[in-house]
Write an enzyme that holds these catalytic residues in place. Structure first.
Site, PDB file in Angstrom:
ATOM      1  N   LYS A 104      45.451  41.867  34.414  1.00 13.58           N
ATOM      2  CA  LYS A 104      46.636  41.793  35.267  1.00 13.58           C
ATOM      3  C   LYS A 104      47.163  40.364  35.257  1.00 13.58           C
ATOM      4  O   LYS A 104      46.455  39.426  35.622  1.00 13.58           O
ATOM      5  CB  LYS A 104      46.320  42.217  36.693  1.00 13.58           C
ATOM      6  CG  LYS A 104      47.568  42.187  37.579  1.00 13.58           C
ATOM      7  CD  LYS A 104      47.218  42.215  39.046  1.00 13.58           C
ATOM      8  CE  LYS A 104      48.465  41.877  39.854  1.00 13.58           C
ATOM      9  NZ  LYS A 104      48.144  41.617  41.272  1.00 13.58           N
ATOM     10  N   GLY A 165      50.578  39.834  50.789  1.00 18.75           N
ATOM     11  CA  GLY A 165      49.890  39.641  52.055  1.00 18.75           C
ATOM     12  C   GLY A 165      50.756  39.758  53.295  1.00 18.75           C
ATOM     13  O   GLY A 165      50.257  39.593  54.408  1.00 18.75           O
ATOM     14  N   ALA A 191      51.756  44.362  46.038  1.00 16.15           N
ATOM     15  CA  ALA A 191      52.045  43.358  47.068  1.00 16.15           C
ATOM     16  C   ALA A 191      52.955  43.906  48.151  1.00 16.15           C
ATOM     17  O   ALA A 191      53.951  44.575  47.879  1.00 16.15           O
ATOM     18  CB  ALA A 191      52.661  42.097  46.484  1.00 16.15           C
ATOM     19  N   ASN A 213      45.284  44.718  48.413  1.00 17.18           N
ATOM     20  CA  ASN A 213      44.063  44.033  48.803  1.00 17.18           C
ATOM     21  C   ASN A 213      44.086  43.710  50.295  1.00 17.18           C
ATOM     22  O   ASN A 213      43.299  44.237  51.080  1.00 17.18           O
ATOM     23  CB  ASN A 213      43.877  42.769  47.983  1.00 17.18           C
ATOM     24  CG  ASN A 213      42.542  42.079  48.219  1.00 17.18           C
ATOM     25  OD1 ASN A 213      42.277  41.018  47.688  1.00 17.18           O
ATOM     26  ND2 ASN A 213      41.659  42.657  49.019  1.00 17.18           N
ATOM     27  N   THR A 214      45.037  42.870  50.719  1.00 14.68           N
ATOM     28  CA  THR A 214      45.064  42.406  52.099  1.00 14.68           C
ATOM     29  C   THR A 214      45.171  43.558  53.097  1.00 14.68           C
ATOM     30  O   THR A 214      44.554  43.516  54.167  1.00 14.68           O
ATOM     31  CB  THR A 214      46.235  41.438  52.308  1.00 14.68           C
ATOM     32  OG1 THR A 214      46.154  40.381  51.349  1.00 14.68           O
ATOM     33  CG2 THR A 214      46.210  40.839  53.701  1.00 14.68           C
TER      34      THR A 214
END
Length: 262
Positions: A104, A165, A191, A213-214
């Site tokens: 990535k 995030g 994102a 992720n976040t």
């Protein structure tokens, strides 16, 4: 349609899950392991510049929690701000992961917004494709830039929904729809996802997958949120395949009037 017959195919390999998850920001490797398992993800992103996957043999390795025998490790270039650093980082990852090709790419513009630097992203993508990598690429939600990356040979384009995030969700569904409409490779939202409904909306728009992720690691209960995200991605995909009803500016009775008894 089950997820086994509706897999996500990237660079010739088909994965059961359309949810991709990150491996950072958890309190420890045990929480990473539990949340990753709950997500049902097959592909796990790893920030090569920030996470130990063998660079330091004396420190705990992420690969003990998410072993390559079970998951596809997707090395990424988080923290890179120019093409040179990104290309170097992924060459290092290929050595650490025994010739691994799927990567990535993300080249950031600045530390405040973490918005992609598209000129440097395009430069790095061209070099990496020529070097034999299968490049999944984080990019702006610009249909022209997405097409340029695809024309360079990237195997998936990954436009941001909103800032990394931020948890703001999908701020511009129209641009995402334009990218999806023209793409010949998978399109994955990358994102900005904050909660399960954001993931479901991305899938309902027709995205091939979602990376986050976040939204999971930063939740009060990461393991439960991981499970929620798995279900949201699956539900959104099913809704997209089912085909939603058209929006109307008038009521439509649930029970037909024709043929009524009285």
């Amino acid at each position: 349609m089950s997820k086994h017959t509706d897999g996500l195919t990237i660079a010739g390999t088909t994965y059961n899950s359309r949810l991709l998850v990150g491996s950072g920001k958890y309190k420890d490797l045990e929480q990473t392991r539990l949340a990753t398992e709950a997500s049902g993800a097959d592909i796990i992103t790893v920030a090569i510049r920030r996470v130990n996957i063998g660079q330091d043999p004396n420190a705990p390795s992420l690969l003990d929690a998410v072993p390559p025998s079970r998951y596809t490790i997707l090395p990424n270039t988080a923290g890179c701000y120019n093409a040179e650093d990104a290309v170097y980082t992924l060459h290092l990852a290929r050595e650490l992961l025994n010739g691994h090709k799927l990567v990535k790419l993300e080249v950031l513009g600045d530390e405040k917004t973490l918005f992609p630097n598209m000129p440097e992203t395009l430069k790095a993508a061209e070099r990496l494709v020529k070097d034999g990598f299968d490049v999944m690429v984080y990019c702006s939600d610009d249909p022209i830039q997405a097409r340029m990356l695809e024309d360079l040979g990237c195997v998936a384009v990954m436009p941001l929904a909103s800032l990394i995030g931020s948890g703001m969700g999908i701020l511009n569904p129209w641009n995402l729809s334009l990218i999806i409409e023209q793409a010949r490779v998978p399109v994955l939202v990358d994102a900005g996802v904050g909660t399960a409904s954001d993931a479901a909306i991305a899938m309902e728009l027709g995205c091939d997958g979602v990376l986050m992720n976040t939204a999971i690691a930063g939740a009060q209960d990461p393991v439960r949120m991981a499970r929620a995200m798995r279900l949201a991605v699956e539900a959104g995909r099913e809704a997209y395949l089912a085909g939603r009803i058209a929006r109307r500016f008038a009521a439509s009775p649930s029970s037909p009037m024709a043929g009524r008894i009285a």
